[in-house]
Design a protein around this motif. Structure first.
Motif, PDB file in Angstrom:
ATOM      1  N   ALA A   1      -1.389 -13.093 -15.787  1.00 38.40           N
ATOM      2  CA  ALA A   1      -2.005 -12.747 -14.597  1.00 38.40           C
ATOM      3  C   ALA A   1      -1.155 -11.864 -13.770  1.00 38.40           C
ATOM      4  CB  ALA A   1      -3.111 -14.081 -14.058  1.00 38.40           C
ATOM      5  N   TYR A   2      -1.476 -10.378 -13.422  1.00 34.74           N
ATOM      6  CA  TYR A   2      -0.631 -10.061 -12.418  1.00 34.74           C
ATOM      7  C   TYR A   2      -1.468  -9.659 -11.167  1.00 34.74           C
ATOM      8  CZ  TYR A   2       1.978  -9.166 -17.005  1.00 34.74           C
ATOM      9  OH  TYR A   2       3.385  -9.214 -17.568  1.00 34.74           O
ATOM     10  N   TYR A   3      -0.314 -10.210  -9.840  1.00 25.76           N
ATOM     11  CA  TYR A   3      -1.324  -9.415  -9.041  1.00 25.76           C
ATOM     12  C   TYR A   3      -0.197  -8.523  -8.628  1.00 25.76           C
ATOM     13  CZ  TYR A   3      -3.338 -13.641 -10.003  1.00 25.76           C
ATOM     14  OH  TYR A   3      -4.174 -14.819 -10.709  1.00 25.76           O
ATOM     15  N   THR A   4      -0.534  -7.505  -7.611  1.00 31.26           N
ATOM     16  CA  THR A   4      -0.291  -5.817  -7.152  1.00 31.26           C
ATOM     17  C   THR A   4       0.450  -7.015  -6.393  1.00 31.26           C
ATOM     18  OG1 THR A   4      -1.182  -4.413  -8.442  1.00 31.26           O
ATOM     19  CG2 THR A   4      -0.233  -3.932  -6.735  1.00 31.26           C
ATOM     20  N   ILE A   5       1.293  -6.197  -5.293  1.00 32.43           N
ATOM     21  CA  ILE A   5       2.184  -6.719  -4.243  1.00 32.43           C
ATOM     22  C   ILE A   5       1.547  -5.579  -3.269  1.00 32.43           C
ATOM     23  CG2 ILE A   5       4.047  -8.043  -2.369  1.00 32.43           C
ATOM     24  CD1 ILE A   5       5.073  -9.024  -5.383  1.00 32.43           C
ATOM     25  N   TYR A   6       1.468  -6.371  -2.082  1.00 30.04           N
ATOM     26  CA  TYR A   6       0.929  -5.200  -0.688  1.00 30.04           C
ATOM     27  C   TYR A   6       1.499  -5.021   0.922  1.00 30.04           C
ATOM     28  CZ  TYR A   6      -3.771  -4.347  -3.827  1.00 30.04           C
ATOM     29  OH  TYR A   6      -4.547  -4.014  -5.099  1.00 30.04           O
ATOM     30  N   ASP A   7       2.019  -4.122   0.801  1.00 24.12           N
ATOM     31  CA  ASP A   7       2.270  -4.335   2.388  1.00 24.12           C
ATOM     32  C   ASP A   7       1.933  -5.171   2.968  1.00 24.12           C
ATOM     33  OD1 ASP A   7       3.498  -3.253   4.884  1.00 24.12           O
ATOM     34  OD2 ASP A   7       4.582  -1.805   4.105  1.00 24.12           O
ATOM     35  N   PRO A   8       2.063  -6.107   4.109  1.00 23.16           N
ATOM     36  CA  PRO A   8       1.417  -6.109   5.371  1.00 23.16           C
ATOM     37  C   PRO A   8       0.478  -5.486   5.934  1.00 23.16           C
ATOM     38  CG  PRO A   8       2.720  -7.713   4.932  1.00 23.16           C
ATOM     39  CD  PRO A   8       3.601  -6.847   3.883  1.00 23.16           C
ATOM     40  N   GLU A   9       1.071  -4.678   6.223  1.00 24.81           N
ATOM     41  CA  GLU A   9       0.651  -3.904   7.256  1.00 24.81           C
ATOM     42  C   GLU A   9      -0.479  -2.927   6.914  1.00 24.81           C
ATOM     43  OE1 GLU A   9       4.321  -2.322   9.633  1.00 24.81           O
ATOM     44  OE2 GLU A   9       5.414  -4.447   9.938  1.00 24.81           O
ATOM     45  N   THR A  10       0.377  -1.926   6.022  1.00 23.39           N
ATOM     46  CA  THR A  10      -0.869  -0.919   5.665  1.00 23.39           C
ATOM     47  C   THR A  10      -1.908  -1.076   4.460  1.00 23.39           C
ATOM     48  OG1 THR A  10       0.956  -0.198   3.903  1.00 23.39           O
ATOM     49  CG2 THR A  10       1.422   0.923   6.227  1.00 23.39           C
ATOM     50  N   TRP A  11      -1.522  -2.212   3.984  1.00 25.59           N
ATOM     51  CA  TRP A  11      -2.501  -2.941   2.705  1.00 25.59           C
ATOM     52  C   TRP A  11      -2.236  -1.545   2.120  1.00 25.59           C
ATOM     53  CZ3 TRP A  11      -6.282  -7.471   2.899  1.00 25.59           C
ATOM     54  CH2 TRP A  11      -5.798  -7.746   3.916  1.00 25.59           C
ATOM     55  N   ASP A  12      -0.905  -1.189   1.700  1.00 30.47           N
ATOM     56  CA  ASP A  12      -1.556  -0.693   0.590  1.00 30.47           C
ATOM     57  C   ASP A  12       0.017  -0.908  -0.428  1.00 30.47           C
ATOM     58  OD1 ASP A  12      -2.591   2.118   1.655  1.00 30.47           O
ATOM     59  OD2 ASP A  12      -0.766   1.931   2.694  1.00 30.47           O
TER      60      ASP A  12
END
Length: 742
Positions: free
Chosen positions: A594-605
């Motif tokens: 299973a793969y989970y994309t990592i997001y920037d916690p400030e911009t949620w991008d």
């Protein structure tokens, strides 16, 4: 418009009585009709697991429901609806396989959208009232036209012309202000061989969940000409659907507070109050034309040739709060000296498509051999584009600004040959091979302004072999093996193009092994079918949605589905009948990551280049694939000389995960629901018949969720935010129906 159409049809009811019956032999007419769908259907001797539904079956337990809800009591079928009732946006799975891998044909012509490879039943409301029969095959089956069959196939046939003039009008009303009106009439087959058939339907409902409203119209018309050896039919179908957006689902915490809540269109107004955008709707206009031709060239040779044209235009409109302007290719908007990076806006996403298809098949049949040669070509032209209708902070955004557009075309062609050989009376051999070629191209920008330009080519060979043996009068054994290949969907390809996927999207392949036993006499019919479906690069749903409710998919290298399907029909006496089925299965992925994309916690991008966290599973359950699915119906007909019956229709769906990690927190609970149907037919002698039906759906008012989605956001520190959406179904609800026919 509705009143005009009903006036015309009701007038036709009485005018058609003057026409007389055509002299062509009725048995020949039935055979001519059957040829139209013969290339996509299994015969009684074919080594295929299938179920048939007649016109009477389609009508007896149905009032306003879409096709998936009508099929839900068949083996291995799981039906679900977004709005909580059997109308509006509905879909189904067969053996855990989602609807975009189920081949669907109408009169032998492809009905699946070539890009999504799915049929959206909401676009063809009340289709069941225009059908003569449906055959549902499970597994690879005998599919020869249209998209690939990976979990099953559905062959639908529109109504035959009747020998005599007829009329049929019905109305139904139920809870949630659900109203259904249907009127049909036909001339019968005239002395010159012509017949005209027409039907109009109207369905309106508030729906169970908020904004689950539906406003549907459907028109069917057919002009047919019969001779003793030939049938020509021209068909036109029009579907108009206006439906509230229901695909967003409901957060589990909100479900416990208010099962009828729907977040679609919700925003905070300038006074800080919760408000709703009234036109949060999904709309589609469908037009289907078919020209069908069948001819007996000789006593042993039959030609079937068909043309079809499907045109679709649709859009959905919604309110989006606090949207980043750069997502739409726009600069910051300066209003009253303030610069805004975000704004509330109303947008409309549109699509228009054309599907042209032609097919033919030539069938040779003698006592011991049936040989069919055929082919199909289809061309699809589709456009996707979006308009901004309004923006809260607007300096220079023109009304109706188009912010994206992409186009696609898809050519799909195949040839096939299939044979049934009966060397002796009780033994049959079956073989079929199809060669299918696809050319699919996209160009332009997607709604996130990413370039979609790409070209895709696929060439597949799909063979099937099998045999059946009938012995000891009422017994039959059969076995088959088939291979099917399938190309990715538009959504899968475009998500892969944008990056961030665990691997490149590729085609998938299925190896399907089937073995079965049947027994039938005048009292009991029993069947047992064992299947093993081995996949290479199967598409499985990740549980994540795109913004139109489509569940994104990924390839997994090694997976399988295996199970046994049991069916039983038992009629010990005239007043009691039992029909039931049970599927027990295992649905597994081997060596799954299973793969989970990592997001920037400030911009949620997403962090670019796309970083991903992983989790490995040696074996895990395939999402949306319950291990147990069962149904049984008890029908009581207490009076031998009165056409009155009572039916208890029951369905059990086992627990199923809505992601592929076998995490109990991401699992739908099992449920058992019962419906009650009471029917009475009153004969009016020479004036026709009146049917009265009363329905109680979900008799025990069970609170259950039929479907779900999950979206997981992973951050660099390893923490996760998980968002889920559930689709609650309506509790006990009533509906009554009155039908008049002659």
């Amino acid at each position: 418009m509705k009143k005009v159409l009903f006036t015309i049809l009701i007038t036709l009811f009485y005018c058609t009585a003057m026409y007389s019956q055509h002299k062509a032999d009725s048995l020949k007419l039935v055979k001519l009709e059957e040829v139209t769908v013969s290339a996509t259907r299994a015969t009684s001797k074919a080594p295929i697991a299938y179920s048939n539904l007649s016109e009477a079956d389609l009508k007896k337990e149905n009032a306003a429901k879409n096709i998936p809800s009508i099929l839900q009591t068949l083996p291995s079928v799981v039906a679900y609806t977004e709005g909580g009732t059997g109308i509006g946006n509905t879909s189904f799975r067969i053996r855990g396989t989602d609807a975009n891998r189920i081949n669907i044909t109408l009169n032998g012509m492809p009905l699946n959208n070539p890009e999504t490879q799915e049929v959206y039943w909401v676009n063809l409301p009340d289709l069941s009232n225009s059908l003569q029969s449906i055959q549902i095959q499970r597994g690879v089956g005998t599919t020869t036209n249209g998209s690939a069959s990976f979990g099953g196939s559905i062959s639908m046939q529109t109504v035959h012309s009747k020998p005599k003039a007829y009329a049929d009008i019905s109305t139904a009303y139920g809870q949630y202000n659900t109203l259904s009106l249907s009127a049909a009439a036909g001339t019968g087959i005239l002395k010159n061989g012509l017949s005209v058939d027409a039907r109009y339907s109207y369905i309106n409902s508030d729906g169970y969940i908020r904004n689950g409203k539906v406003d549907h119209k459907n028109l069917y018309a057919a002009l047919s000409h019969y001779t003793d050896r030939q049938l020509i039919r021209l068909i036109y179908m029009n579907g108009i659907q206006h439906t509230g957006i229901t695909w967003e689902g409901i957060d589990p915490e909100m479900v416990s507070k208010n099962r009828r809540y729907n977040p679609a269109g919700e925003y905070i107004d300038d006074n800080g109050n919760v408000a709703y955008y009234d036109n949060e709707t999904d709309n589609y206009y469908s037009n289907i034309g078919q020209l069908l031709y069948t001819c007996y060239l000789s006593n042993s040779l039959t030609l079937n040739a068909n043309l079809s044209y499907n045109h679709g235009y649709g859009y959905y409109e919604n309110y989006k709060a606090d949207e980043k302007l750069k997502k739409y290719g726009l600069e910051n908007q300066i209003v009253d000296g303030t610069s805004y990076k975000k704004t509330d806006l109303i947008r409309r996403k549109l699509m228009m498509n054309h599907l042209y298809a032609g097919n033919f098949n030539l069938k040779y049949e003698k006592e011991k051999l049936a040989l069919t040669l055929g082919g199909m070509y289809s061309y699809f032209d589709g456009n996707h584009y979006g308009h901004i209708l309004w923006a809260k902070y607007n300096q220079n955004i023109p009304e109706g600004l188009e912010w994206y557009r992409n186009e696609s075309d898809k050519k799909d062609m195949n040839v096939f040959v299939k044979a049934e050989f009966r060397p002796i009376t009780n033994l049959s051999f079956f073989a079929e091979v199809q060669n299918r070629y696809i050319d699919y191209r996209m160009k332009g920008m997607d709604d996130d302004l990413m370039d979609l330009s790409n070209k895709n080519y696929y060439n597949f060979v799909n063979p099937t072999i099998g045999a059946s043996l009938r012995f000891a009068k009422n017994n039959e054994l059969y076995a088959s093996f088939g291979i099917s290949n399938r190309e990715p969907l538009r959504a899968d390809l475009k998500e892969s193009l944008k990056g961030g996927g665990s691997r490149n999207i590729t085609s998938e392949r299925l190896y399907d092994y089937e073995f079965g036993y049947k027994y039938a006499n005048s009292v009991v019919a029993f069947g047992a079918n064992f299947y093993y479906m081995k996949y290479k690069d199967q598409f499985i749903q990740t549980g994540k949605l795109n913004d139109t409710g489509y569940k994104l998919q990924e390839n997994v290298p090694d997976s399988y589905r295996t199970g046994i399907e049991l069916t039983l029909a038992y009629t010990p006496t005239y007043w009691l009948r039992f029909d039931g089925n049970l599927t027990l299965s295992q649905n597994k992925i081997k060596n799954y990551t299973a793969y989970y994309t990592i997001y920037d916690p400030e911009t949620w991008d997403p962090i670019f280049p796309y970083e991903q966290a992983t989790k490995f599973f040696e074996k895990t359950d395939i999402s949306f694939s319950p291990n147990t699915v069962g149904s049984f119906t008890l029908t009581f007909s207490p009076f031998e000389k009165e056409d009155i019956s009572f039916a208890f229709v029951n369905k059990y769906i086992g627990k199923m995960y809505y992601d592929n990690t076998s995490n109990p927190e991401n699992r739908l609970s099992d449920y058992f629901i019962s419906d009650f149907v009471a029917s009475y037919t009153l004969g009016l002698k020479k004036a026709g018949k009146m049917d009265f039906r009363f329905f109680i759906n979900n008799l025990a008012s069970i609170k259950y969720n039929a479907n779900a989605w999950i979206d997981t956001y992973t951050f660099p520190d390893g923490n996760q935010d998980v968002y889920r959406g559930l689709y609650p179904q309506a509790g006990a609800n009533l509906m009554g129906q009155i039908r008049y026919r002659f």
